[in-house]
Design a protein around this motif. Sequence first.
Motif, PDB file in Angstrom:
ATOM      1  N   ILE A   1      56.497  29.889  25.674  1.00  0.00           N
ATOM      2  CA  ILE A   1      54.906  28.965  26.283  1.00  0.00           C
ATOM      3  C   ILE A   1      55.570  27.712  27.177  1.00  0.00           C
ATOM      4  CG2 ILE A   1      53.163  27.626  25.447  1.00  0.00           C
ATOM      5  CD1 ILE A   1      52.855  28.806  23.176  1.00  0.00           C
ATOM      6  N   GLY A   2      57.094  27.359  26.514  1.00  0.00           N
ATOM      7  CA  GLY A   2      57.869  25.852  27.616  1.00  0.00           C
ATOM      8  C   GLY A   2      57.759  26.842  28.546  1.00  0.00           C
ATOM      9  N   VAL A   3      58.906  28.003  28.948  1.00  0.00           N
ATOM     10  CA  VAL A   3      59.124  28.813  30.296  1.00  0.00           C
ATOM     11  C   VAL A   3      58.167  28.685  31.262  1.00  0.00           C
ATOM     12  CG1 VAL A   3      60.310  30.350  31.341  1.00  0.00           C
ATOM     13  CG2 VAL A   3      61.386  29.293  29.123  1.00  0.00           C
ATOM     14  N   PHE A   4      57.076  29.360  30.695  1.00  0.00           N
ATOM     15  CA  PHE A   4      56.005  29.766  30.957  1.00  0.00           C
ATOM     16  C   PHE A   4      55.283  28.762  32.275  1.00  0.00           C
ATOM     17  CE2 PHE A   4      51.506  30.219  32.683  1.00  0.00           C
ATOM     18  CZ  PHE A   4      51.272  31.281  33.260  1.00  0.00           C
ATOM     19  N   LEU A   5      55.368  27.281  31.181  1.00  0.00           N
ATOM     20  CA  LEU A   5      54.659  26.006  31.955  1.00  0.00           C
ATOM     21  C   LEU A   5      55.251  25.686  33.031  1.00  0.00           C
ATOM     22  CD1 LEU A   5      53.335  24.206  28.567  1.00  0.00           C
ATOM     23  CD2 LEU A   5      51.988  25.433  30.356  1.00  0.00           C
ATOM     24  N   GLU A   6      57.199  25.260  33.031  1.00  0.00           N
ATOM     25  CA  GLU A   6      57.886  25.198  34.110  1.00  0.00           C
ATOM     26  C   GLU A   6      57.950  26.046  34.989  1.00  0.00           C
ATOM     27  OE1 GLU A   6      61.045  24.693  30.564  1.00  0.00           O
ATOM     28  OE2 GLU A   6      62.220  25.871  32.126  1.00  0.00           O
ATOM     29  N   GLU A   7      58.008  27.412  34.510  1.00  0.00           N
ATOM     30  CA  GLU A   7      57.797  27.935  36.119  1.00  0.00           C
ATOM     31  C   GLU A   7      56.308  28.035  36.736  1.00  0.00           C
ATOM     32  OE1 GLU A   7      60.203  29.500  37.588  1.00  0.00           O
ATOM     33  OE2 GLU A   7      61.211  28.727  35.562  1.00  0.00           O
ATOM     34  N   LEU A   8      55.308  27.313  36.003  1.00  0.00           N
ATOM     35  CA  LEU A   8      53.962  27.572  36.713  1.00  0.00           C
ATOM     36  C   LEU A   8      54.047  25.948  37.013  1.00  0.00           C
ATOM     37  CD1 LEU A   8      50.973  28.597  36.664  1.00  0.00           C
ATOM     38  CD2 LEU A   8      50.912  26.443  34.988  1.00  0.00           C
ATOM     39  N   LEU A   9      54.394  25.053  36.792  1.00  0.00           N
ATOM     40  CA  LEU A   9      54.217  23.643  37.228  1.00  0.00           C
ATOM     41  C   LEU A   9      55.181  23.495  38.661  1.00  0.00           C
ATOM     42  CD1 LEU A   9      53.475  21.551  34.488  1.00  0.00           C
ATOM     43  CD2 LEU A   9      52.315  22.160  35.714  1.00  0.00           C
ATOM     44  N   SER A  10      56.274  24.286  38.341  1.00  0.00           N
ATOM     45  CA  SER A  10      57.040  24.204  39.913  1.00  0.00           C
ATOM     46  C   SER A  10      56.720  24.874  41.124  1.00  0.00           C
ATOM     47  CB  SER A  10      58.493  24.135  39.078  1.00  0.00           C
ATOM     48  OG  SER A  10      58.870  25.661  38.987  1.00  0.00           O
ATOM     49  N   SER A  11      55.678  26.021  40.415  1.00  0.00           N
ATOM     50  CA  SER A  11      55.926  26.597  41.435  1.00  0.00           C
ATOM     51  C   SER A  11      54.192  26.694  42.164  1.00  0.00           C
ATOM     52  CB  SER A  11      55.691  28.264  41.639  1.00  0.00           C
ATOM     53  OG  SER A  11      55.338  28.603  40.369  1.00  0.00           O
ATOM     54  N   VAL A  12      53.321  26.037  40.879  1.00  0.00           N
ATOM     55  CA  VAL A  12      52.135  26.032  41.828  1.00  0.00           C
ATOM     56  C   VAL A  12      52.028  24.525  42.070  1.00  0.00           C
ATOM     57  CG1 VAL A  12      49.702  26.277  41.123  1.00  0.00           C
ATOM     58  CG2 VAL A  12      51.222  27.995  40.541  1.00  0.00           C
ATOM     59  N   ALA A  13      51.043  24.273  42.893  1.00  0.00           N
ATOM     60  CA  ALA A  13      50.708  22.780  43.589  1.00  0.00           C
ATOM     61  C   ALA A  13      49.266  22.467  42.929  1.00  0.00           C
ATOM     62  CB  ALA A  13      50.600  22.503  44.618  1.00  0.00           C
TER      63      ALA A  13
END
Length: 398
Positions: A357-369
């Motif tokens: 869950i943590g990794v997914f959130l990180e990737e989501l927030l860094s790539s989706v504005a």
Amino acid sequence: MVAPAIPRLTDPQLYSHGDPHATWARLRGDCPVSWHDEPDHEPFWAVTTYAEGLPVLSDYNRFSSAQGTFLRPNLSAPYPGAGVMMTLADPPRHDVLRKVAATLFTPKAVAGFRDRAQLVSRSLLDRVIDAGTHDFVNDVSGPYPLQVIAGLLGVAGDDVERVAGFAGSAVDNIVDLDGTRAQEAHLEVLAYYADVIEERRLRPTDDVVSAFVRAQAAGVDITDDEIILTCDNLAVAAGETTRQVLGNGLLALLDNPAELAALRTGAVTQRSAVEELVRWTTPVSHLMRTAVADTLVGDVEIKAGQAVSVWLASLNRDESVFERPMELQLNRSPNRHVSFGGGRHFCIGAPLARVMIGVFLEELLSSVARIERAGEPQRKPSYVTNSLETMPMAFHSH
Ligand code: HEM
């Protein structure tokens, strides 16, 4: 004084179109241990408060897992895997299986999943970013957990989709009236893993099948059926839960823009945000146990053989344990949620779920504005899992 009417908990509409939290809040206030004799369902107890519910999960001497761990209409009919599958076994049998499975979830092993989770998150997100409307459940959150842990399950390549399909139908059909479809799904899993077991006997790897085959060879008393059911158990337990935190969690963040902003700027830690999203979404709505002998829950008498359901989603909103439980507070501390259960069967995959869950959130927030809702999400009419059927979204990189 007239006793308050007990609301129905098995009505599928309550979960697809209603407000189950309002119903659970009524039960917590009026009748924390309530008897439910509802249409088309064998009767059961429902426990909705933390103080009364947690002891039921923790005390396996009084409350057994071996007759099933979720409510179903035909409670007295035998359940596939009962007493055999890890989650459906009581100690001492449960201890034997859990000890072997635990070797796969050491801190080192769990940390090793970070890179894989990153890779899978990126590849799933790449396909939907700036690509118009997508269905987050089918395109992203559904495939994600099983693709991350495919290696652990001993599933390769195209078979990930197949095993995901078995897992999905097993959960959808838990409440199947005669259990036929659930049993068919189990039979497919049995056939699939029977081949994998033979293969791993010859060429062991670091997956769950190899761990059990190795233990078997070292003299631990485990049958092939138990190995197969444990693999099936892992696929269902990991896939159907983690995805719900991502989907329902994302909706909760969109409903609470200040919390989303705090997560983006690093004003709250990822660790505490993950915990609060797991509390908020409570993927497994209830767990069931069966009373071994006549006993008490709170001050209510329970008879031997009766089904006792503990509503995790309600315990997680218990006003006497959580301050302002109906608010999403990503920096909540302490946060003693019970989304991963309690006692001997406490989720063995919890550390791995937290990483995913943590990794997914990180990737989501860094790539989706910009995250945009592209339609109304549809909920499954399930009293077992807090599940989204579809969730139309649009992700923008700028
Ligand atoms: C947010 C994600 C997850 C949630 C909310 C969750 C929830 C739960 C709950 C409530 C239980 C207790 C069942 C009971 O007491 O009867 C449980 C057990 C279990 N979970 Fe999870 N789970 C999650 C992720 C995972 C993952 C990622 C895995 C594996 C990779 C996993 C594997 C298991 C297994 C094998 C058990 C049975 C443990 C036993 O019987 O000793 N879960 N989970």
